[in-house]
Design a protein around this motif. Structure first.
Motif, short mmCIF file in Angstrom:
data_model
loop_
_atom_site.label_atom_id
_atom_site.label_comp_id
_atom_site.label_asym_id
_atom_site.label_seq_id
_atom_site.Cartn_x
_atom_site.Cartn_y
_atom_site.Cartn_z
N VAL B 97 0.83 -1.21 0.00
CA VAL B 97 0.00 0.00 0.00
C VAL B 97 0.86 1.26 0.00
CG1 VAL B 97 -1.71 1.30 1.31
CG2 VAL B 97 -1.94 -1.17 1.05
N ARG B 100 2.22 1.70 -3.56
CA ARG B 100 1.26 1.98 -4.62
C ARG B 100 0.55 3.31 -4.45
NH1 ARG B 100 3.61 -1.41 -7.73
NH2 ARG B 100 2.50 -3.25 -8.45
N ARG B 101 0.33 3.71 -3.22
CA ARG B 101 -0.37 4.98 -2.98
C ARG B 101 0.64 6.04 -2.61
NH1 ARG B 101 -5.98 5.14 0.04
NH2 ARG B 101 -7.19 4.05 -1.54
N ARG B 167 2.31 -2.13 -12.36
CA ARG B 167 0.96 -1.80 -11.92
C ARG B 167 -0.10 -2.41 -12.81
NH1 ARG B 167 -0.86 2.81 -9.06
NH2 ARG B 167 0.76 3.63 -7.71
N ASP B 170 -1.85 -5.26 -11.39
CA ASP B 170 -2.91 -4.96 -10.42
C ASP B 170 -4.21 -4.67 -11.16
OD1 ASP B 170 -0.56 -4.83 -9.12
OD2 ASP B 170 -0.82 -2.82 -8.31
N GLU B 171 -4.08 -3.84 -12.24
CA GLU B 171 -5.29 -3.44 -12.96
C GLU B 171 -5.93 -4.65 -13.62
OE1 GLU B 171 -3.79 -0.28 -15.39
OE2 GLU B 171 -3.45 0.92 -13.59
N THR B 174 -7.70 -6.62 -11.07
CA THR B 174 -8.90 -5.94 -10.59
C THR B 174 -10.03 -6.08 -11.61
OG1 THR B 174 -7.40 -4.37 -9.59
CG2 THR B 174 -9.73 -3.81 -9.56
N LEU B 183 -6.17 -9.75 -4.86
CA LEU B 183 -5.10 -9.15 -5.65
C LEU B 183 -3.76 -9.32 -4.97
CD1 LEU B 183 -3.80 -7.20 -7.74
CD2 LEU B 183 -4.60 -5.33 -6.31
N PHE B 184 -3.72 -8.99 -3.69
CA PHE B 184 -2.44 -9.03 -3.00
C PHE B 184 -1.94 -10.46 -2.80
CE2 PHE B 184 0.09 -9.27 0.89
CZ PHE B 184 1.18 -8.52 0.46
#
Lengths: 308, 277
Positions: B97, B100-101, B167, B170-171, B174, B183-184
């Motif tokens: 986290v 990514r953020r 990334r 991840d998309e 999702t 996802l994780f």
């Protein structure tokens, strides 16, 4: 399972310029992922670190505490046995860090040069890093025995009378520092090696073509370009040196007298004696010492990185 | 650097001998002394044992004080396995986290993480916290403390590695309907394998060798860990150097095995960790 479809369309919409982002869309990176780890870190590391400032101002027995202001600090700096620990900590950190920087660099240059058996030597030098510090301390305590120890026996063979090492008040702290260097130089070496190996070979070629000898190539190519590795070694060994406890405790317990007492051993001794407030004040002093020494290093390094 | 130059044989020979003398003799000394009889070991000499008492010494050390060493090995193993297993999962989640953020929030948190590497732990206040939570002198308490101390280092290593995980993955996950947890744990975590191996090995060695934390937070013989037993051993058997060195040898064996199997991961992990910090 029923939320499948909306979530999928939402993220697809995301890719369209100006696509309406539904407010309720959940991020795939939820903040609650931080909570379990953060909670443990906060409760068992941050809270004690912050509370230390308060507890250092109290006379404290774990069950009740009495606010006494700065008395612990006054006592700390008044009593030579305690205050000398601060000085010893600085000496110890400076000596170990300095030797690790110089020797680590020398060994790294050697091991990245034209030489055979570098894998063997790297492994051999690195292994002590992983060995129990207590084990290393106890082993060297025996090797450094003033008369029967292997080190002084060997020095006798070549006609040098070795010092009494751990028993000699003037040598005790330095002896422990030397063992620390023996144990830790392997890590400094591999960090430097990584730094040197990341320098493009063309730089050395170019310097050679321009007629630079080995010393000039080292001074003007290796040294400046391995600087990030050097800064890591310095910061790491300074922090490690200032916090050192196990090696010193295993080898001298701060003795003879208080001649090899450092902050971490003072903290432990005061804790054992039941002076929890005083012990915590020692902790805070150590904390401030680390900050005062390490932060400027961080800043100056970051600044020179930016201007480059 | 320059692989085309001929190796310098004299320098190589000199360097190899020097390294062997400086770094191997202390270990040879441990092994040889561990194999000596008590009277011979008391001479503290670096010599070949005249009579080998290796097995007797081994038995004596293991049996000493009602098999305390066995208990210590079990305790240290529990401590190491539990703390490393937990810290790997929790640090990876947090690092995911944080990496990514990117925002004001997370960069502030990154500073807090960094502080975990620099600040010396406040020991007595930690005992106070453990006492308030009823965890003082318990194994779970010590495990939690070890997790807290390891957290910063692990989060930083994970963050650096996760930055190299695209990334887009991840998309894609999702879009395929994976929630954050799926996802994780299903997509990202398996990709972290190389760094997980590194962290597990390096942290295991750290925790196994940790002396100060058990000394403060888990005192008492019934909770002995290997480093504490080793330290107390020298006080109890002042002149039995053969037994002391047998003990040192036994405590050193697990990291040695780790080192022989995972040398590359250990070295790269420590280099990466220190360059980050």
């Amino acid at each position: 399972m029923t939320t499948f479809a909306p979530a999928a369309t939402a993220s697809r919409l995301d890719h369209q310029p100006g696509g309406g982002r539904p407010k309720a869309r959940k991020s795939p990176y939820p903040y609650w992922f931080l909570i379990p780890g953060g909670l443990i870190f906060t409760i068992f590391f941050l809270v004690p670190s912050v509370m230390a400032f308060y507890f250092s101002l109290t006379r404290w027995t774990l069950f009740d505490q009495e606010f006494i202001g700065l008395d612990n600090y006054v006592q700390f700096f008044r009593e030579p046995a305690l205050a000398s620990g601060l000085w010893h900590t600085i000496v110890y950190a400076a000596v170990t860090s300095g030797l690790k920087v110089v020797l680590g660099m020398a060994l790294a240059v050697l091991l990245t040069g034209p030489i055979l058996g570098r894998g063997f030597m790297r492994s051999v030098a690195f292994f002590p890093v992983l060995v129990s510090t207590i084990g290393v301390g106890l082993t060297f305590q025996v090797l450094m025995h003033p008369t029967k120890g292997v080190i002084n026996q060997a020095l006798d063979l070549i006609g040098i009378t070795g010092p009494a090492w751990l028993v000699d008040p003037d040598w005790a702290l330095l002896s422990v520092a030397l063992v620390d260097v023996w144990q830790g130089v392997g890590l400094a070496t591999v960090i430097y090696m990584a730094g040197i190996l990341s320098i493009p070979g063309e730089y050395f070629e170019a310097a050679k073509v321009d007629g630079a000898g080995p010393w000039h190539r080292f001074r003007h190519v290796t040294l400046p370009l391995a600087k990030p590795a050097g800064v890591s070694v310095i910061i790491l060994s300074l922090i490690g040196g200032m916090r050192k406890f196990d090696l010193i405790w295993a080898m001298t317990k701060g003795g003879p007298g208080f001649t090899s007492d450092v902050m971490a051993s003072v903290v432990y001794k005061q804790y054992q004696a039941g002076f929890y407030g005083l012990s915590t004040a020692g902790n805070v002093v150590l904390f401030l010492l680390v900050i005062v020494i390490v932060l400027p290093l961080f800043w100056s390094f970051n600044r020179s990185e930016d201007t480059r | 650097m320059n692989t085309r130059t001929r190796p310098n044989y004299w320098l190589s020979a000199l360097a190899i001998v020097l390294f062997a003398v400086v770094f191997l003799i202390p270990f040879a000394f441990i092994v040889l002394t561990a194999a000596k009889s008590q009277t011979e070991s008391a001479l503290l000499q670096f010599s070949w044992p005249t009579e080998w008492a290796f097995v007797q010494n081994l038995r004596a050390v293991v049996e000493a004080r009602d098999y305390l060493l066995i208990i210590a090995f079990i305790n240290s193993t529990i401590l190491t396995v539990a703390s490393v297993a937990v810290v790997v999962v929790l640090a990876a989640m947090a690092a995911f986290v944080l990496q990514r953020r990117k925002g004001r929030w997370t960069s502030g948190l990154n500073l807090v993480v960094l502080s975990g590497l620099v600040i010396p732990p406040a020991v007595v206040p930690t005992i106070w916290v453990l006492q308030q939570t009823g965890l003082f002198k318990t194994m779970p308490g010590l495990i939690l403390v070890e997790i807290a101390y390891a957290m910063a280092f692990c989060v930083l290593l994970f963050q650096a590695f996760i930055a190299s995980v695209p990334r887009e993955l991840d998309e894609a996950a999702t879009i395929d309907g994976a929630g954050p947890v799926g996802l994780f744990f299903r997509v990202v975590f398996p990709l972290l394998r190389p760094i997980i191996v590194t962290i597990v090995v390096v942290q295991s060695v750290f925790v196994w060798n940790d002396f100060a934390s058990p000394l403060y937070f888990l005192p008492g013989d019934e909770n002995a860990t290997v480093q504490l037993t080793l330290f107390n051993f020298q006080g109890q058997y002042t002149n039995a150097y053969n037994l002391l060195f047998m003990d040192i040898l036994l405590v050193t064996v697990p990291p040695l095995i780790m080192f022989m199997i995972f040398q590359r991961q250990i070295v790269s992990g420590m280099v990466a960790g220190s360059v980050k910090g």
